[in-house]
Scaffold this motif. Structure first.
Motif, PDB file in Angstrom:
ATOM      1  N   ALA B 634       0.826  -1.213   0.000  1.00 46.02           N
ATOM      2  CA  ALA B 634       0.000   0.000   0.000  1.00 46.02           C
ATOM      3  C   ALA B 634       0.853   1.253   0.000  1.00 46.02           C
ATOM      4  N   THR B 635       2.052   1.146   0.585  1.00 44.66           N
ATOM      5  CA  THR B 635       2.886   2.340   0.627  1.00 44.66           C
ATOM      6  C   THR B 635       3.997   2.282  -0.391  1.00 44.66           C
ATOM      7  N   ALA B 636       3.936   1.333  -1.293  1.00 43.44           N
ATOM      8  CA  ALA B 636       5.001   1.258  -2.298  1.00 43.44           C
ATOM      9  C   ALA B 636       4.905   2.456  -3.215  1.00 43.44           C
ATOM     10  N   THR B 637       6.020   2.953  -3.626  1.00 43.09           N
ATOM     11  CA  THR B 637       6.006   4.107  -4.527  1.00 43.09           C
ATOM     12  C   THR B 637       5.569   3.642  -5.904  1.00 43.09           C
ATOM     13  N   LEU B 638       4.843   4.496  -6.538  1.00 44.73           N
ATOM     14  CA  LEU B 638       4.352   4.182  -7.867  1.00 44.73           C
ATOM     15  C   LEU B 638       5.436   4.587  -8.851  1.00 44.73           C
ATOM     16  N   SER B 639       5.920   3.641  -9.602  1.00 46.37           N
ATOM     17  CA  SER B 639       6.989   3.977 -10.532  1.00 46.37           C
ATOM     18  C   SER B 639       6.561   3.628 -11.937  1.00 46.37           C
ATOM     19  N   SER B 640       6.994   4.444 -12.874  1.00 40.87           N
ATOM     20  CA  SER B 640       6.641   4.166 -14.259  1.00 40.87           C
ATOM     21  C   SER B 640       7.345   2.946 -14.787  1.00 40.87           C
ATOM     22  N   TYR B 641       8.420   2.546 -14.122  1.00 35.53           N
ATOM     23  CA  TYR B 641       9.181   1.418 -14.642  1.00 35.53           C
ATOM     24  C   TYR B 641       8.675   0.095 -14.112  1.00 35.53           C
ATOM     25  N   SER B 642       7.760   0.155 -13.137  1.00 39.88           N
ATOM     26  CA  SER B 642       7.295  -1.112 -12.590  1.00 39.88           C
ATOM     27  C   SER B 642       6.242  -1.715 -13.513  1.00 39.88           C
ATOM     28  N   HIS B 643       5.903  -2.924 -13.199  1.00 37.55           N
ATOM     29  CA  HIS B 643       4.943  -3.652 -14.018  1.00 37.55           C
ATOM     30  C   HIS B 643       3.572  -2.992 -13.936  1.00 37.55           C
ATOM     31  N   VAL B 644       2.973  -2.802 -15.062  1.00 35.58           N
ATOM     32  CA  VAL B 644       1.687  -2.107 -15.104  1.00 35.58           C
ATOM     33  C   VAL B 644       0.601  -3.104 -15.456  1.00 35.58           C
ATOM     34  N   ASP B 645      -0.416  -3.166 -14.625  1.00 37.46           N
ATOM     35  CA  ASP B 645      -1.529  -4.063 -14.899  1.00 37.46           C
ATOM     36  C   ASP B 645      -2.793  -3.235 -14.788  1.00 37.46           C
ATOM     37  N   LEU B 646      -3.302  -2.807 -15.914  1.00 36.57           N
ATOM     38  CA  LEU B 646      -4.431  -1.878 -15.882  1.00 36.57           C
ATOM     39  C   LEU B 646      -5.733  -2.592 -16.142  1.00 36.57           C
ATOM     40  N   ASP B 647      -6.738  -2.122 -15.432  1.00 43.82           N
ATOM     41  CA  ASP B 647      -8.088  -2.576 -15.707  1.00 43.82           C
ATOM     42  C   ASP B 647      -8.814  -1.359 -16.276  1.00 43.82           C
ATOM     43  N   VAL B 648      -9.078  -1.376 -17.569  1.00 42.68           N
ATOM     44  CA  VAL B 648      -9.630  -0.184 -18.199  1.00 42.68           C
ATOM     45  C   VAL B 648     -11.104  -0.413 -18.510  1.00 42.68           C
ATOM     46  N   LYS B 649     -11.926   0.508 -18.077  1.00 41.33           N
ATOM     47  CA  LYS B 649     -13.361   0.393 -18.372  1.00 41.33           C
ATOM     48  C   LYS B 649     -13.734   1.524 -19.317  1.00 41.33           C
ATOM     49  N   THR B 650     -14.501   1.223 -20.319  1.00 43.92           N
ATOM     50  CA  THR B 650     -14.891   2.259 -21.279  1.00 43.92           C
ATOM     51  C   THR B 650     -16.386   2.168 -21.562  1.00 43.92           C
ATOM     52  N   GLN B 651     -16.931   3.271 -22.004  1.00 42.77           N
ATOM     53  CA  GLN B 651     -18.333   3.289 -22.414  1.00 42.77           C
ATOM     54  C   GLN B 651     -18.537   4.474 -23.347  1.00 42.77           C
ATOM     55  N   SER B 652     -19.544   4.390 -24.192  1.00 39.21           N
ATOM     56  CA  SER B 652     -19.813   5.505 -25.104  1.00 39.21           C
ATOM     57  C   SER B 652     -21.277   5.886 -25.063  1.00 39.21           C
ATOM     58  N   TYR B 653     -21.535   7.139 -25.318  1.00 36.58           N
ATOM     59  CA  TYR B 653     -22.912   7.653 -25.300  1.00 36.58           C
ATOM     60  C   TYR B 653     -23.086   8.612 -26.457  1.00 36.58           C
ATOM     61  N   PHE B 654     -24.321   8.745 -26.927  1.00 35.44           N
ATOM     62  CA  PHE B 654     -24.597   9.752 -27.937  1.00 35.44           C
ATOM     63  C   PHE B 654     -24.790  11.102 -27.279  1.00 35.44           C
ATOM     64  N   PHE B 655     -24.590  12.116 -28.081  1.00 31.57           N
ATOM     65  CA  PHE B 655     -24.780  13.482 -27.596  1.00 31.57           C
ATOM     66  C   PHE B 655     -25.271  14.292 -28.765  1.00 31.57           C
ATOM     67  N   SER B 656     -26.173  15.239 -28.521  1.00 34.86           N
ATOM     68  CA  SER B 656     -26.761  15.867 -29.702  1.00 34.86           C
ATOM     69  C   SER B 656     -26.039  17.095 -30.216  1.00 34.86           C
ATOM     70  N   HIS B 657     -25.170  17.716 -29.424  1.00 39.09           N
ATOM     71  CA  HIS B 657     -24.571  18.954 -29.936  1.00 39.09           C
ATOM     72  C   HIS B 657     -23.124  18.753 -30.305  1.00 39.09           C
ATOM     73  N   SER B 658     -22.601  19.644 -31.122  1.00 36.76           N
ATOM     74  CA  SER B 658     -21.157  19.708 -31.280  1.00 36.76           C
ATOM     75  C   SER B 658     -20.639  20.707 -30.256  1.00 36.76           C
ATOM     76  N   ILE B 659     -19.378  20.587 -29.915  1.00 34.80           N
ATOM     77  CA  ILE B 659     -18.886  21.416 -28.822  1.00 34.80           C
ATOM     78  C   ILE B 659     -17.661  22.217 -29.220  1.00 34.80           C
ATOM     79  N   LYS B 660     -17.433  23.256 -28.467  1.00 31.02           N
ATOM     80  CA  LYS B 660     -16.275  24.111 -28.731  1.00 31.02           C
ATOM     81  C   LYS B 660     -15.197  23.975 -27.672  1.00 31.02           C
ATOM     82  N   ALA B 661     -15.582  23.664 -26.445  1.00 37.49           N
ATOM     83  CA  ALA B 661     -14.585  23.594 -25.380  1.00 37.49           C
ATOM     84  C   ALA B 661     -15.028  22.539 -24.392  1.00 37.49           C
TER      85      ALA B 661
END
Lengths: 204, 808
Positions: B634-661
């Protein structure tokens, strides 16, 4: 006729580039998308509803590629559009218009077919756009009502306290003082008062 | 047909004039009503003509010959070519003259290197010089005066930085009447860039003139009768960067605001307020009460407030002018040009505005300072400019001209003794320069130099390159104007195949973002650890064909590929391809999630997608035994060089407008939920709760999921009109939205800029840490009062009853 009327107003000095067909824009095309925007209810001035003013309406093609404004009678047009499928969005404050998918076909010489993406309806030429719904930006303030006040938590607490202060003693008044003493003794001996004994006390 | 200029001669004919070969004019006479060509005349000159100088007045065509020595003109009626020598009539003009576009009636303007000269080509058929004006002069367009066929022209001459001379040249018969007025101008507006003339008729039938002047800072002013009648700060319509600064602390005993002066004024104020409450006040009195209210309100004080709502908004505009607005009422506290930038030549482009010194612990009595970066590109070379500006007074403390070109400015999380933040500036050779270039900052930086990495994105070539900073050059001197030079070493490169992918958007987390909880605890006692790596980059690429023609592509030729890249190692942590989607892509990255918006060509609708990253490496922490034995990580430092095991969740939705920002709210401690702020194409700001963009949404959530706050899944994101932060307003020409944390945890300050400016507060989880303005103080007081009375009455009653009982 109209041209000469406009030109004879003032002497205008205009610097023109070279006379060519049309000013080329990105993806030069030859078709025109034109339509009319209208609202079935002409007024809309009651309460918070925004009046339907064509001044404030903009029609946006392809997520900002082109912007057109609307004439007082609701007519707008984009010219120089290439063939393909385009997206039209009508932006008016206070109203929600569905984005429209417009197919300009090259084979049929620029014939348009429009498809409302929100309601999945097909409309054909001449294109008429109407708002799907009006948008109310403000929440309505709850009108003051006594019942609402009583139903709120504070009202309930106050109501319960009033009942406890005034109604319960009236109930207790009807009990004899001897019964009262017996009840108090019972309560001292056994911690839980039983309603049964209370009732018994009353009938006896 | 080779027509260059057109003029309407009278109601019947239009003349079109052009050049024929190198030394002739061709005049076409076109019928105004039918468009038929009445005649075509060719007039040739024995010498070559200058192709760039041609003006056509109502009665003549004027041009110069190729060397600029003679004026050549034709009268449209007679078609006779006439020549006049410039040197004879305007002896002191230096350099090759040019004909300016602006003319009025028979007056035209010749521009020399050192002056401009106004020439009248009247009926005498000889050009006569009216006046020559030196200094920086701007000519307005010529106008026709009302009620007649006289014309007038005006020239604004910048005599000095704070005085301008307005000259008006008016035709009167054959003569030209000249009138000049000296007007004082604000030095902070810069030089005059454009002028427009307008005429009106006075009561005595003479003509009066007004001139609308556009200054260098894009502000508009109206000059009439020798003074500035009004001006508009329209420079605020070209904001490119905005940042905030804290106001000074309220000094004890001395109130920074103006105290109300005397008892009499206070009484008068209250008397007026009473009158308006009783509806018997007149219009002026109502206006006076309104003014009083605005003056005495706390919103406009120039000191910090407890909740952190009063701040200074410092904005940098495209013209190089800095404005500071007060968030209470939006007034301009100060505005000034950065004089160090104006002195440099070449084309100036503003780059960035960064907080340099935010006085905190050590330097409490100093004013906050901002760093402004700009770049200059001239023909020879390009280099960067830096300036340091004091946020309270607007004074420029220092400005340097760098010898290199600024690619990127990276603020470091290190500050020196005077609370100045260290920055490194990356130039186009990937070298890093440390600012401020003092010994103290060098020492502080050297401790961390080994672990300083940066990356550069090249959108044209389609590459992202990562670098590490090496030690300083041993022989490099500490030059205060260039910073300390550090060489860098290229670590990794990612090249996107240019025939299939083109980088369109990148997004990173905000540097000052605060994350409150590192784990998300679900109601079924499961823990999801967020992947909180500050060095992740989100890159979106689209198919090259879809980039240009939005409306003409088909779903088969379009795809959108998104990458999540660790910028220290260059490792691609996640890659996702959406087929049939195209740009424009907007993305926002916060904590461990990314929300991006793009166009679905197949369904022809816009879509949102959300990606959330969770770290599976730390899930083993649930084991109690391990925790007791201290073997958990729990207190281990997070390093970019360590082994990465990601759980990625994604979802998509419709939207009616176009956006500027697209941006996200930010709060001081990160406890409050987040709202995604969307600048829609209709120039409105929409605040969507992050819970709509939760990849764990399902169509029928279970009871546990409902407790988690998961909204049932719908195919589109609902847009309720009450979500619009900008309610009934439209921020015209919306370009960007910035969010700033307020002192109060529940609130985030939002500032949107474009042609209009809009500022508001938003509370994503409703205001839970302070009483809102809607709190009914009156009701509370009445209730307490009523309860007191009830207590007293019932006490009296109970005493009386006891007494009665005792007497029984």
């Amino acid at each position: 006729m109209a041209i000469s009327g406009v030109l004879s107003l003032l002497p205008i000095v205009v610097a023109v580039g070279f006379f060519t067909a049309a000013i080329p824009i990105s993806g030069a095309g030859e078709y025109t998308i034109a339509g009319r925007i209208r609202h079935s209810r002409a007024e809309g001035l009651s309460g918070n509803k925004a009046p339907f003013k064509t001044l404030n309406i903009k029609v946006i093609l392809n997520a900002g590629q082109r912007v057109a404004f609307v004439r007082p009678d609701g007519y707008f047009a984009f010219s120089g559009i290439p063939a393909g499928t385009h997206l039209l969005e009508v932006v008016a404050p206070g109203y929600f218009f569905s984005p429209v998918r417009v197919d300009v076909s090259a084979r049929l010489n620029g014939q348009l077919q429009a498809f409302l993406t929100e309601t999945r309806r097909v409309i054909s030429e001449p294109l008429m756009f109407e708002p799907l719904r009006e948008e109310e930006y403000f929440e309505k303030r709850e009108p003051f009502s006594i019942m609402g006040l009583l139903k709120s938590p504070m009202g309930l607490m106050v109501g319960f306290m009033v009942m406890a202060v005034f109604l319960l003693p009236k109930l207790m008044e009807n009990i004899d003082p001897e019964e009262m003493k017996r009840m108090q003794e019972e309560m001292r001996n056994s911690p839980a008062p039983s309603f049964g004994s209370l009732l018994q006390g009353r009938t006896s | 047909m080779n027509i260059k200029k057109i003029v309407q001669h009278d109601e019947k004919s239009i003349y079109g004039v052009g050049f024929l070969s190198l030394s002739g004019f061709v005049v076409w006479d076109i019928d105004a009503k039918t468009g038929h060509i009445n005649s075509r005349d060719v007039i040739t000159h024995h010498q070559e003509l200058s192709m760039n100088d041609l003006i056509v007045t109502e009665s003549s065509v004027i041009s110069l010959d190729r060397d600029g020595k003679n004026i050549v003109w034709i009268s449209l009626n007679q078609q006779v070519l006439q020549i006049a020598s410039i040197e004879r009539h305007i002896p002191d003009g230096k350099g090759r003259p040019h004909l300016m576009e602006e003319h009025a009636g028979n007056i035209f303007v010749l521009k020399f290197k050192n002056q401009i000269s106004l020439v009248n080509l009247g009926s005498s058929n000889v050009p006569e010089l009216i006046q020559s004006l030196q200094d920086h002069s701007i000519v307005s367009l010529g106008i026709a005066l009302p009620g007649g066929d006289k014309h007038a022209l005006s020239v604004i001459q910048q005599v000095s930085e704070d005085k301008i001379n307005v000259h008006i040249f008016m035709e009167e018969g054959d003569k030209i009447k000249v009138s000049s007025e000296l007007v004082g101008s604000d030095i902070q507006r810069g030089f005059v860039k454009k002028a427009y003339l307008n005429a009106y008729t006075r009561n005595d039938r003479s003509h009066g003139f007004r001139v609308l002047v556009v200054a260098e800072d894009s502000s508009l002013s109206l000059l009439q009768q020798g003074e500035m009648v009004w001006n508009r700060e329209d420079g605020l319509a070209s904001i490119i960067e905005a940042s905030t600064a804290e106001l000074p602390l309220e000094k004890e005993g001395v109130s920074v605001a103006r105290v109300e002066h005397s008892l009499l004024e206070w009484l008068k104020g209250h008397w007026l307020k009473l009158k308006t409450a009783l509806m018997v006040a007149s219009v002026e009195e109502a206006a006076a009460v309104q003014a009083l209210r605005l003056k005495s309100t706390d919103k406009t004080k120039m000191s910090r407030d407890h909740n952190g709502f009063r701040k200074l908004l410092v904005v940098l505009t495209k013209t190089g002018k800095l404005y500071t607005l007060h968030t209470g009422d939006g007034r301009i506290v100060w505005s000034s040009f950065i004089s160090g930038f104006r002195r440099s030549g070449g084309k100036l482009t503003m780059l960035k505005l960064l907080p340099w010194q935010v006085p905190h612990k050590h330097a409490m009595h100093e004013n906050p300072v901002f760093l402004v970066a700009a770049k200059v590109a001239s023909e020879e070379n390009k280099f960067g400019l830096l300036a340091w500006v004091d946020a309270y007074s607007g004074m420029e403390i220092n400005s340097v001209r760098l010898t290199y070109f600024i690619e990127q400015i990276i603020p470091l999380p290190l500050t020196d003794g005077a609370e100045q933040r260290l920055h490194i500036i990356i130039d186009d050779h990937a070298n890093a320069h440390l600012f401020p270039a003092t010994d103290e900052s060098l020492q502080i930086f050297l401790e961390h130099a080994q672990s300083t990495y940066f990356y550069m994105t090249d959108k044209e070539k389609g590459t992202i390159t990562g670098f590490a900073v090496k030690g300083p050059q041993t022989a490099s001197p500490l030059s205060p104007s260039d910073g300390v030079l550090f060489r860098s070493q290229q670590l990794w490169t990612i090249m996107f195949p240019s025939d299939t992918e083109r980088i369109v958007t990148t997004a990173t987390r905000r540097v000052d973002e605060v994350v409150h909880t590192q784990a998300k605890i679900l109601t079924n006692q499961d823990v999801l650890y967020k992947y909180l790596n500050k060095n992740t980059l989100f890159v979106a690429t689209i198919a090259p064909s879809g980039a240009e023609a939005f409306g003409e592509t088909s779903p088969e030729e379009n795809w959108l590929v998104v990458y999540i890249i660790d910028t220290i190692t260059g490792r691609i942590l996640y890659r996702l391809k959406h087929s049939g989607m195209c740009g424009p892509v907007h993305a926002v990255f916060s904590e461990n999630w990314i929300v991006y918006h793009y166009f679905n060509v197949r369904a022809h609708r816009f879509e949102y997608s959300v990606i959330e990253m969770y770290d599976r490496n730390r899930i083993d922490n649930k084991n109690m035994l391990q925790f007791m034995l201290g073997k958990d990580n729990a207190t281990a430092t997070l390093s970019s060089y360590s082994h990465v095991d990601l759980d990625v969740k994604t979802q998509s939705y419709f939207f009616s407008h176009s956006i500027k920002a697209l941006t996200v709210t930010s709060t001081a401690r990160g406890i409050t939920g987040k709202q995604i702020l969307v600048g829609s194409v209709g120039d409105q700001i929409l605040a969507l709760d992050k819970r709509f963009f939760d990849p764990r949404r399902t169509a029928e959530p279970t009871q546990a999921e409902k407790e988690d706050g998961i909204i049932p899944l719908t195919d589109a994101i609902p847009i309720l009109p009450q979500f619009y932060l900008s309610h009934a307003y439209r921020v015209e020409g919306l370009r960007g939205i910035i969010t700033v944390p307020a002192g109060l945890e529940s609130t985030s300050l939002v500032f949107a800029y474009g042609v209009d400016l809009f500022y508001t507060h938003t509370a994503p989880s409703r205001i839970y840490d302070s009483l809102t303005g809607e709190f009914n103080y009156a009701l509370l007081l009445i209730t307490i009062f009523a309860l007191l009375i009830a207590i007293i009455i019932s006490w009296i009653l109970s005493e009386r009853k006891e007494l009665k009982e005792k007497w029984k």
